[in-house]
Design a protein around this motif. Structure first.
Motif, short mmCIF file in Angstrom:
data_model
loop_
_atom_site.label_atom_id
_atom_site.label_comp_id
_atom_site.label_asym_id
_atom_site.label_seq_id
_atom_site.Cartn_x
_atom_site.Cartn_y
_atom_site.Cartn_z
N ILE A 103 0.85 -1.19 0.00
CA ILE A 103 0.00 0.00 0.00
C ILE A 103 0.89 1.24 0.00
N ASP A 104 0.62 2.16 -0.92
CA ASP A 104 1.37 3.42 -0.93
C ASP A 104 0.91 4.26 0.25
N GLY A 105 1.84 4.63 1.09
CA GLY A 105 1.52 5.44 2.26
C GLY A 105 2.12 6.82 2.15
N ARG A 106 2.03 7.55 3.24
CA ARG A 106 2.58 8.90 3.31
C ARG A 106 4.10 8.81 3.19
N GLU A 107 4.68 9.69 2.40
CA GLU A 107 6.12 9.71 2.21
C GLU A 107 6.79 10.37 3.41
N LEU A 108 7.84 9.73 3.90
CA LEU A 108 8.60 10.26 5.03
C LEU A 108 9.88 10.88 4.50
N ASN A 109 10.13 12.14 4.83
CA ASN A 109 11.33 12.85 4.39
C ASN A 109 12.23 13.16 5.58
N ASN A 110 13.51 13.33 5.30
CA ASN A 110 14.49 13.67 6.32
C ASN A 110 14.46 12.70 7.49
N VAL A 111 14.55 11.42 7.16
CA VAL A 111 14.56 10.37 8.17
C VAL A 111 15.83 9.54 8.04
N ALA A 112 16.13 8.80 9.08
CA ALA A 112 17.24 7.86 9.06
C ALA A 112 16.67 6.45 9.20
N GLN A 132 34.10 8.37 21.54
CA GLN A 132 33.22 8.04 22.66
C GLN A 132 31.81 7.74 22.18
N LEU A 133 31.10 6.95 22.99
CA LEU A 133 29.69 6.66 22.71
C LEU A 133 28.81 7.43 23.68
N THR A 134 27.79 8.04 23.15
CA THR A 134 26.80 8.72 23.99
C THR A 134 25.42 8.23 23.60
N ALA A 135 24.51 8.20 24.56
CA ALA A 135 23.13 7.79 24.29
C ALA A 135 22.36 8.98 23.74
N ARG A 136 21.52 8.71 22.78
CA ARG A 136 20.73 9.78 22.18
C ARG A 136 19.28 9.33 22.08
N GLN A 137 18.37 10.14 22.58
CA GLN A 137 16.94 9.86 22.46
C GLN A 137 16.51 10.19 21.03
N VAL A 138 15.72 9.31 20.42
CA VAL A 138 15.26 9.50 19.05
C VAL A 138 13.76 9.25 18.98
N THR A 139 13.15 9.70 17.89
CA THR A 139 11.74 9.46 17.65
C THR A 139 11.60 8.44 16.54
N VAL A 140 11.05 7.28 16.86
CA VAL A 140 10.82 6.23 15.88
C VAL A 140 9.42 6.42 15.30
N VAL A 141 9.34 6.65 13.97
CA VAL A 141 8.04 6.87 13.35
C VAL A 141 7.52 5.65 12.61
N VAL A 148 14.20 0.31 11.66
CA VAL A 148 13.45 1.38 12.31
C VAL A 148 13.69 2.65 11.51
N VAL A 149 12.68 3.50 11.43
CA VAL A 149 12.79 4.77 10.73
C VAL A 149 12.71 5.86 11.79
N ILE A 150 13.74 6.70 11.83
CA ILE A 150 13.87 7.72 12.87
C ILE A 150 13.67 9.09 12.26
N SER A 151 12.76 9.88 12.85
CA SER A 151 12.45 11.20 12.30
C SER A 151 13.17 12.34 13.01
N SER A 152 13.57 12.14 14.25
CA SER A 152 14.28 13.21 14.95
C SER A 152 15.20 12.62 16.01
N GLY A 153 16.19 13.42 16.40
CA GLY A 153 17.14 13.00 17.41
C GLY A 153 18.53 12.76 16.85
N LEU A 154 18.65 12.68 15.53
CA LEU A 154 19.95 12.50 14.89
C LEU A 154 20.20 13.64 13.92
N ARG A 155 21.47 13.98 13.75
CA ARG A 155 21.85 15.00 12.78
C ARG A 155 22.53 14.32 11.60
#
Length: 183
Positions: A103-112, A132-141, A148-155
């Motif tokens: 099924i064609d769904g909504r397109e996700l842009n600027n994600v990892a 070094q390793l640091t923990a980073r909170q991310v948003t999984v959409v 997993v597709v991440i929309s925010s929390g990474l640069r």
């Protein structure tokens, strides 16, 4: 005595998890009934491997959540499932066939997009920065069993640790090993 079924269109019920409805362009999905205008395109393939494929559109949802599976069905409409109008020799869409649907769904842009194993817990990853390793909170959409597709929390350009870290300490020093292909 008899139950008649038209052959100009076929309807295929597809059960979807509730969280996937937010990616469909079906504004009234939870109300049930016809969606106006029609929903997204859908490609139907038999669950067994084969070259057959049918295309249609989502036209409505049933509007009722199944208590046992916590899923709700949508209905895809396929025009000319018996290939009568096109006089084609392709296979027909038969009653009772088990189908897979794309099924064609909504397109996700600027994600990892990362392997599922890169997640630490439900919404964190380990980012590598200057040894070094640091923990980073991310948003999984979006997620599947594999990714997993991440929309925010990474640069852009940040390096994420893909190896499971069992004994993580914030700021721990690590060494990056090059893979067989130098990556």
């Amino acid at each position: 005595l008899a139950r008649l079924q038209p052959v100009d269109t076929a309807e295929v019920r597809l059960a979807l998890p509730l969280e996937q409805f937010r990616f469909l362009e079906m504004s009234d999905a939870f109300r049930g009934g016809k969606n106006s205008p029609c929903g997204p395109p859908v490609r139907l393939l038999p669950s067994h491997q084969g070259a057959m494929k049918w295309t249609g559109r989502l036209v409505r949802s049933v509007g009722e959540v199944d208590r046992g599976t916590r899923m709700m069905a949508v209905v895809a409409e396929v025009v000319d499932p018996y290939q009568q109008e096109s006089n084609a020799t392709a296979a027909v869409l038969s009653f009772g066939m088990f189908m897979k649907a794309e099924i064609d769904g909504r397109e996700l842009n600027n994600v990892a997009v990362l392997p599922r194993g890169a997640l630490s817990g439900e919404n964190a990853v380990h980012v590598y920065d200057n040894g070094q390793l640091t923990a980073r909170q991310v948003t999984v959409v979006w997620s599947t069993r594999e990714v997993v597709v991440i929309s925010s929390g990474l640069r852009a350009g940040e390096q994420v640790c893909l190896t499971r870290v069992d004994a993580f300490l914030e700021g721990m020093t690590v060494t990056v090993k090059k893979g067989p292909e130098g990556e």
